[in-house]
Design a protein around this motif. Structure first.
Motif, PDB file in Angstrom:
ATOM      1  N   THR A   1      38.940 -19.687 -62.961  1.00 35.63           N
ATOM      2  CA  THR A   1      39.110 -20.061 -61.557  1.00 35.63           C
ATOM      3  C   THR A   1      39.594 -18.875 -60.727  1.00 35.63           C
ATOM      4  O   THR A   1      39.131 -18.651 -59.607  1.00 35.63           O
ATOM      5  CB  THR A   1      40.103 -21.225 -61.428  1.00 35.63           C
ATOM      6  N   MET A   2      40.515 -18.088 -61.279  1.00 34.92           N
ATOM      7  CA  MET A   2      41.049 -16.937 -60.558  1.00 34.92           C
ATOM      8  C   MET A   2      40.071 -15.768 -60.504  1.00 34.92           C
ATOM      9  O   MET A   2      39.784 -15.220 -59.441  1.00 34.92           O
ATOM     10  CB  MET A   2      42.360 -16.474 -61.219  1.00 34.92           C
ATOM     11  N   ASP A   3      39.573 -15.365 -61.672  1.00 35.16           N
ATOM     12  CA  ASP A   3      38.878 -14.085 -61.774  1.00 35.16           C
ATOM     13  C   ASP A   3      37.381 -14.177 -61.534  1.00 35.16           C
ATOM     14  O   ASP A   3      36.749 -13.148 -61.240  1.00 35.16           O
ATOM     15  CB  ASP A   3      39.136 -13.473 -63.155  1.00 35.16           C
ATOM     16  N   VAL A   4      36.797 -15.355 -61.680  1.00 33.41           N
ATOM     17  CA  VAL A   4      35.354 -15.495 -61.472  1.00 33.41           C
ATOM     18  C   VAL A   4      35.060 -16.305 -60.208  1.00 33.41           C
ATOM     19  O   VAL A   4      34.299 -15.877 -59.335  1.00 33.41           O
ATOM     20  CB  VAL A   4      34.670 -16.125 -62.695  1.00 33.41           C
ATOM     21  N   GLU A   5      35.690 -17.477 -60.100  1.00 35.26           N
ATOM     22  CA  GLU A   5      35.515 -18.267 -58.878  1.00 35.26           C
ATOM     23  C   GLU A   5      36.319 -17.698 -57.718  1.00 35.26           C
ATOM     24  O   GLU A   5      36.106 -18.066 -56.565  1.00 35.26           O
ATOM     25  CB  GLU A   5      35.920 -19.721 -59.133  1.00 35.26           C
ATOM     26  N   ARG A   6      37.302 -16.834 -58.009  1.00 35.41           N
ATOM     27  CA  ARG A   6      38.104 -16.120 -57.015  1.00 35.41           C
ATOM     28  C   ARG A   6      38.916 -17.083 -56.150  1.00 35.41           C
ATOM     29  O   ARG A   6      39.036 -16.902 -54.950  1.00 35.41           O
ATOM     30  CB  ARG A   6      37.215 -15.216 -56.157  1.00 35.41           C
TER      31      ARG A   6
ATOM     32  N   ASP B   1      38.791  -9.372 -52.972  1.00 40.42           N
ATOM     33  CA  ASP B   1      38.138  -8.165 -53.473  1.00 40.42           C
ATOM     34  C   ASP B   1      38.510  -8.000 -54.944  1.00 40.42           C
ATOM     35  O   ASP B   1      39.499  -7.359 -55.294  1.00 40.42           O
ATOM     36  CB  ASP B   1      38.594  -6.957 -52.649  1.00 40.42           C
ATOM     37  N   VAL B   2      37.730  -8.641 -55.837  1.00 37.19           N
ATOM     38  CA  VAL B   2      37.975  -8.566 -57.272  1.00 37.19           C
ATOM     39  C   VAL B   2      36.685  -8.155 -57.964  1.00 37.19           C
ATOM     40  O   VAL B   2      35.590  -8.317 -57.411  1.00 37.19           O
ATOM     41  CB  VAL B   2      38.446  -9.926 -57.831  1.00 37.19           C
ATOM     42  N   PRO B   3      36.774  -7.597 -59.200  1.00 42.51           N
ATOM     43  CA  PRO B   3      35.544  -7.246 -59.932  1.00 42.51           C
ATOM     44  C   PRO B   3      34.658  -8.470 -60.114  1.00 42.51           C
ATOM     45  O   PRO B   3      35.137  -9.545 -60.490  1.00 42.51           O
ATOM     46  CB  PRO B   3      36.090  -6.741 -61.270  1.00 42.51           C
TER      47      PRO B   3
ATOM     48  N   GLU C   1      44.866 -10.048 -70.340  1.00 44.57           N
ATOM     49  CA  GLU C   1      44.649  -9.067 -69.279  1.00 44.57           C
ATOM     50  C   GLU C   1      44.960  -7.653 -69.771  1.00 44.57           C
ATOM     51  O   GLU C   1      44.255  -6.703 -69.431  1.00 44.57           O
ATOM     52  CB  GLU C   1      45.501  -9.416 -68.055  1.00 44.57           C
ATOM     53  N   GLU C   2      46.014  -7.496 -70.570  1.00 42.50           N
ATOM     54  CA  GLU C   2      46.298  -6.191 -71.167  1.00 42.50           C
ATOM     55  C   GLU C   2      45.126  -5.727 -72.026  1.00 42.50           C
ATOM     56  O   GLU C   2      44.730  -4.561 -72.002  1.00 42.50           O
ATOM     57  CB  GLU C   2      47.553  -6.268 -72.030  1.00 42.50           C
ATOM     58  N   LEU C   3      44.568  -6.649 -72.795  1.00 41.79           N
ATOM     59  CA  LEU C   3      43.494  -6.306 -73.724  1.00 41.79           C
ATOM     60  C   LEU C   3      42.192  -5.951 -73.007  1.00 41.79           C
ATOM     61  O   LEU C   3      41.349  -5.256 -73.568  1.00 41.79           O
ATOM     62  CB  LEU C   3      43.252  -7.475 -74.678  1.00 41.79           C
ATOM     63  N   SER C   4      42.022  -6.420 -71.775  1.00 37.46           N
ATOM     64  CA  SER C   4      40.774  -6.149 -71.055  1.00 37.46           C
ATOM     65  C   SER C   4      40.627  -4.680 -70.700  1.00 37.46           C
ATOM     66  O   SER C   4      39.522  -4.201 -70.435  1.00 37.46           O
ATOM     67  CB  SER C   4      40.721  -6.989 -69.769  1.00 37.46           C
ATOM     68  N   GLY C   5      41.742  -3.935 -70.675  1.00 37.84           N
ATOM     69  CA  GLY C   5      41.679  -2.511 -70.362  1.00 37.84           C
ATOM     70  C   GLY C   5      41.501  -2.209 -68.884  1.00 37.84           C
ATOM     71  O   GLY C   5      41.222  -1.070 -68.510  1.00 37.84           O
ATOM     72  N   GLU C   6      41.681  -3.225 -68.035  1.00 34.02           N
ATOM     73  CA  GLU C   6      41.514  -3.028 -66.603  1.00 34.02           C
ATOM     74  C   GLU C   6      42.865  -3.012 -65.894  1.00 34.02           C
ATOM     75  O   GLU C   6      43.846  -3.549 -66.386  1.00 34.02           O
ATOM     76  CB  GLU C   6      40.636  -4.144 -66.011  1.00 34.02           C
ATOM     77  N   ASP C   7      42.910  -2.389 -64.713  1.00 36.77           N
ATOM     78  CA  ASP C   7      44.121  -2.303 -63.916  1.00 36.77           C
ATOM     79  C   ASP C   7      44.475  -3.686 -63.382  1.00 36.77           C
ATOM     80  O   ASP C   7      43.765  -4.242 -62.545  1.00 36.77           O
ATOM     81  CB  ASP C   7      43.905  -1.318 -62.756  1.00 36.77           C
ATOM     82  N   GLN C   8      45.586  -4.246 -63.862  1.00 37.59           N
ATOM     83  CA  GLN C   8      45.973  -5.587 -63.456  1.00 37.59           C
ATOM     84  C   GLN C   8      46.879  -5.595 -62.236  1.00 37.59           C
ATOM     85  O   GLN C   8      46.927  -6.572 -61.494  1.00 37.59           O
ATOM     86  CB  GLN C   8      46.669  -6.306 -64.621  1.00 37.59           C
ATOM     87  N   ASP C   9      47.604  -4.505 -62.000  1.00 35.62           N
ATOM     88  CA  ASP C   9      48.503  -4.459 -60.842  1.00 35.62           C
ATOM     89  C   ASP C   9      47.729  -4.487 -59.523  1.00 35.62           C
ATOM     90  O   ASP C   9      48.241  -4.945 -58.504  1.00 35.62           O
ATOM     91  CB  ASP C   9      49.366  -3.200 -60.902  1.00 35.62           C
ATOM     92  N   ASN C  10      46.522  -3.971 -59.559  1.00 29.31           N
ATOM     93  CA  ASN C  10      45.701  -3.939 -58.344  1.00 29.31           C
ATOM     94  C   ASN C  10      44.346  -4.594 -58.591  1.00 29.31           C
ATOM     95  O   ASN C  10      43.329  -4.140 -58.081  1.00 29.31           O
ATOM     96  CB  ASN C  10      45.512  -2.491 -57.879  1.00 29.31           C
ATOM     97  N   PHE C  11      44.371  -5.659 -59.418  1.00 33.71           N
ATOM     98  CA  PHE C  11      43.111  -6.328 -59.744  1.00 33.71           C
ATOM     99  C   PHE C  11      42.448  -6.901 -58.501  1.00 33.71           C
ATOM    100  O   PHE C  11      41.249  -6.816 -58.310  1.00 33.71           O
ATOM    101  CB  PHE C  11      43.388  -7.450 -60.756  1.00 33.71           C
ATOM    102  N   VAL C  12      43.274  -7.509 -57.631  1.00 35.14           N
ATOM    103  CA  VAL C  12      42.769  -8.018 -56.353  1.00 35.14           C
ATOM    104  C   VAL C  12      42.999  -6.959 -55.304  1.00 35.14           C
ATOM    105  O   VAL C  12      44.119  -6.485 -55.111  1.00 35.14           O
ATOM    106  CB  VAL C  12      43.493  -9.321 -55.947  1.00 35.14           C
ATOM    107  N   GLY C  13      41.950  -6.543 -54.589  1.00 35.63           N
ATOM    108  CA  GLY C  13      42.065  -5.492 -53.584  1.00 35.63           C
ATOM    109  C   GLY C  13      42.925  -5.921 -52.411  1.00 35.63           C
ATOM    110  O   GLY C  13      43.061  -7.108 -52.099  1.00 35.63           O
ATOM    111  N   ASN C  14      43.586  -4.942 -51.748  1.00 37.82           N
ATOM    112  CA  ASN C  14      44.411  -5.247 -50.592  1.00 37.82           C
ATOM    113  C   ASN C  14      43.548  -5.746 -49.445  1.00 37.82           C
ATOM    114  O   ASN C  14      42.447  -5.263 -49.215  1.00 37.82           O
ATOM    115  CB  ASN C  14      45.153  -3.983 -50.135  1.00 37.82           C
ATOM    116  N   HIS C  15      44.043  -6.725 -48.723  1.00 42.83           N
ATOM    117  CA  HIS C  15      43.291  -7.251 -47.594  1.00 42.83           C
ATOM    118  C   HIS C  15      44.220  -7.984 -46.651  1.00 42.83           C
ATOM    119  O   HIS C  15      45.326  -8.370 -47.023  1.00 42.83           O
ATOM    120  CB  HIS C  15      42.189  -8.210 -48.068  1.00 42.83           C
ATOM    121  N   GLU C  16      43.806  -8.184 -45.461  1.00 41.90           N
ATOM    122  CA  GLU C  16      44.501  -9.023 -44.490  1.00 41.90           C
ATOM    123  C   GLU C  16      43.789 -10.357 -44.420  1.00 41.90           C
ATOM    124  O   GLU C  16      42.565 -10.402 -44.305  1.00 41.90           O
ATOM    125  CB  GLU C  16      44.472  -8.359 -43.106  1.00 41.90           C
ATOM    126  N   ALA C  17      44.519 -11.444 -44.473  1.00 42.18           N
ATOM    127  CA  ALA C  17      43.895 -12.744 -44.316  1.00 42.18           C
ATOM    128  C   ALA C  17      43.419 -12.898 -42.887  1.00 42.18           C
ATOM    129  O   ALA C  17      44.137 -12.575 -41.946  1.00 42.18           O
ATOM    130  CB  ALA C  17      44.902 -13.855 -44.643  1.00 42.18           C
TER     131      ALA C  17
END
Length: 528
Positions: free
Chosen positions: A254-259, A290-292, A505-521
């Motif tokens: 729900t979070m990472d694919v459906e966003r 803004d997520v992969p 998330e650690e195992l995925s090898g991706e940056d988790q601190d900035n997984f969602v890009g910065n944006h203004e609602a």
């Protein structure tokens, strides 16, 4: 602390209208990863495990039923035995279907969702199982051809169960117990094999009088027995179907694919408390996240990096190497059964011989399963979260290399002069397979890839193993006297990282601190 409170704390330093979605995502994931063991975890394992019980039962049942089918339909033409091509067709149809199902359902689960696919593959299995049980024979169509068709369809459903069950179990599990939860799901495979043999014994015993009284050239009551054995495989699947259809979508999808981070955060509290989930009726601005995002281009870019591509290659090759041995080992089962006194019977009347030969086949399978298969799963369950996945897989493969070399190079001498030693090595090999690589090749691909490709990559890894099973079935007679088929696996394991105690998330090898890009609602938009 509620998620709304967490959000207020994490966004207090942000400008008006800004949403710290990375903080909210991390809070929701931490809730899953650190959750106490609960009834929901039991339910998730049970629902997934019943599916694997059904898979193993349906796959294994044909080994018990094939001899009966030969007696019923080949009594006149081939003296009660299936021809080599008929036997190969029945045995190979399911792995071919499984290969396709693992790739297809693995991809679909990442595209349309785990929940939408979960249960669909079980429906395919149930329909195909019933189709086999009621298959008919006529001048224009062969019973073997019909069974091959239905077993291929059943294989597609079984294949879908691998990536779906692994992914759903891992994404719902707390980090410290994830290995045991996935092992508990997978060990149902051993119980499924045992269940098929017990049903075969019970069915044969129920029809013993009729089978013994059948004419020498007409084993018609065995037709009742093999249909009963195969048909009962639909029962556990039917029991599990409702629960699979009502299992919630995983918050990670729900979070990472459906966003939709807001819905996922709501789901986490709900399913950990009640085992269900609630639909948040407040619309979310998912389009602004803004997520992969999964795509063929992103897939190539991600796995085109050696640090990620080597892991997928390692999980796929390990599974391939395992299944070459795992399925090829079945070639020696008749030797083992004869050695322990449960082989072919030739000392009585035709009716007596065929009944007791089939009965012995079922009893022999129970003994071998209990001697090696099930204890191996228990050992894996006890050690996987304390010792780790890599030690189990590495020591398992090293042990298999030794036992397979001994059985391969010493095949003739052991058969003639040390049958007891051969039986011991056979059971030890079964134990090592399930204590080590048969479990870990299932667990690791369900943990080590990003959410958007977790099911797809697991399907690719599992399909590589099934390709090994197909190779073993077709050319196993060329391989049975060769040892050391797993000699290079220890080098492959060097590229697979240990997954014990780490979050997905650690195992995925991706940056988790900035997984969602910065944006203004956007003005007037609801926060997600």
């Amino acid at each position: 602390m509620s998620y709304e409170t967490k959000e207020i704390h994490s966004t207090s330093s942000l400008p008006t209208g800004a949403v710290d979605l990375n903080a909210r995502r991390r809070a929701a994931l931490a809730e899953i990863d650190n959750a106490k063991f609960s009834w929901f975890h039991v339910k998730a394992c049970a629902v997934a495990g019943v599916g694997f019980f059904t898979d193993a039962y349906d796959i294994f049942a044909i080994n018990l039923a094939a001899g009966m089918i030969g007696y019923v339909y080949n009594m006149q033409s081939h003296k009660g035995a299936l021809t080599p091509n008929q036997d190969l067709g029945l045995k190979i149809a399911t792995p071919v279907g499984t290969f396709i199902g693992q790739l297809l359902f693995g991809w679909l689960a990442d595209v349309v969702g785990r929940k939408k696919m979960y249960g669909l593959e079980l429906m395919v299995i149930i329909i195909a199982t019933v189709g086999q049980a009621v298959a008919g024979h006529a001048p224009a169509i062969s019973i073997i051809g019909v069974l091959v068709f239905w077993r291929f369809i059943m294989g597609i459903g079984i294949g879908g169960d691998y990536p779906l069950s692994a992914t759903i179990t891992s994404e719902f599990a707390a980090t410290r117990i994830r290995g045991r939860m996935m092992t508990a799901t997978f060990w149902s495979q051993g119980w499924g094999q045992l269940g098929a043999a017990l049903v075969a014994i019970s069915s044969l015993a129920a029809f013993k009088t009729q089978i013994m009284n059948d004419p020498v050239d007409n084993a018609r009551h065995l037709d009742f027995v093999w249909r009963l054995i195969i048909g009962l495989g639909a029962v556990p699947g039917g029991v599990a179907l409702y629960f699979r259809l009502t299992l919630p979508e995983t918050p990670r999808f729900t979070m990472d694919v459906e966003r939709n981070i807001k819905q996922a955060a709501t789901d986490v509290d709900a399913f950990l408390q009640t085992g269900a989930y609630v639909q948040d009726s407040t619309p979310a601005t998912v389009a602004t996240l803004d997520v992969p995002k999964a795509s063929w281009k992103d897939f190539r870019n991600h796995f085109g990096q050696w640090k990620h591509g080597k892991v997928l290659f390692g999980t796929a090759w390990s599974w391939f190497a395992l299944d070459i041995a795992f399925y090829g080992l079945g070639l020696n089962s008749s030797i083992i059964f004869n050695a322990i006194g449960y082989g072919t019977v030739t000392s009585g009347t035709a009716q007596y011989n065929r009944y007791h030969t089939l009965f012995n086949n079922a009893v022999g399978n129970i003994i071998v399963t209990c001697a090696g298969l099930i204890p191996g799963f228990w050992a894996a369950f006890a050690l996987i979260d304390s010792w780790g996945r890599k030690p189990l897989q590495l020591t398992g493969f090293i042990g298999l290399t030794i036992t397979l070399c001994c059985m391969g190079f010493g095949y003739d001498k052991l058969k003639e002069n040390a049958v007891g030693a051969f039986v011991f090595l056979y059971c030890l090999t079964n134990f090592l397979q399930n204590y080590g690589p048969n479990t870990t090749t299932f667990v690791i691909p369900g943990e080590i890839f990003p959410t958007r490709y977790r099911s797809t990559a697991h399907g690719i890894s599992a399909a590589s193993g099934k390709f090994g099973a197909i190779v073993a079935q077709i050319i196993a007679f060329k391989l049975k006297d060769r040892g050391g088929k797993n000699a290079f696996v220890k080098h492959i394991l060097e590229v697979i990282p240990e997954t014990k105690g780490k979050s997905l998330e650690e195992l995925s090898g991706e940056d988790q601190d900035n997984f969602v890009g910065n944006h203004e609602a956007p003005a007037g938009a609801n926060r997600v």
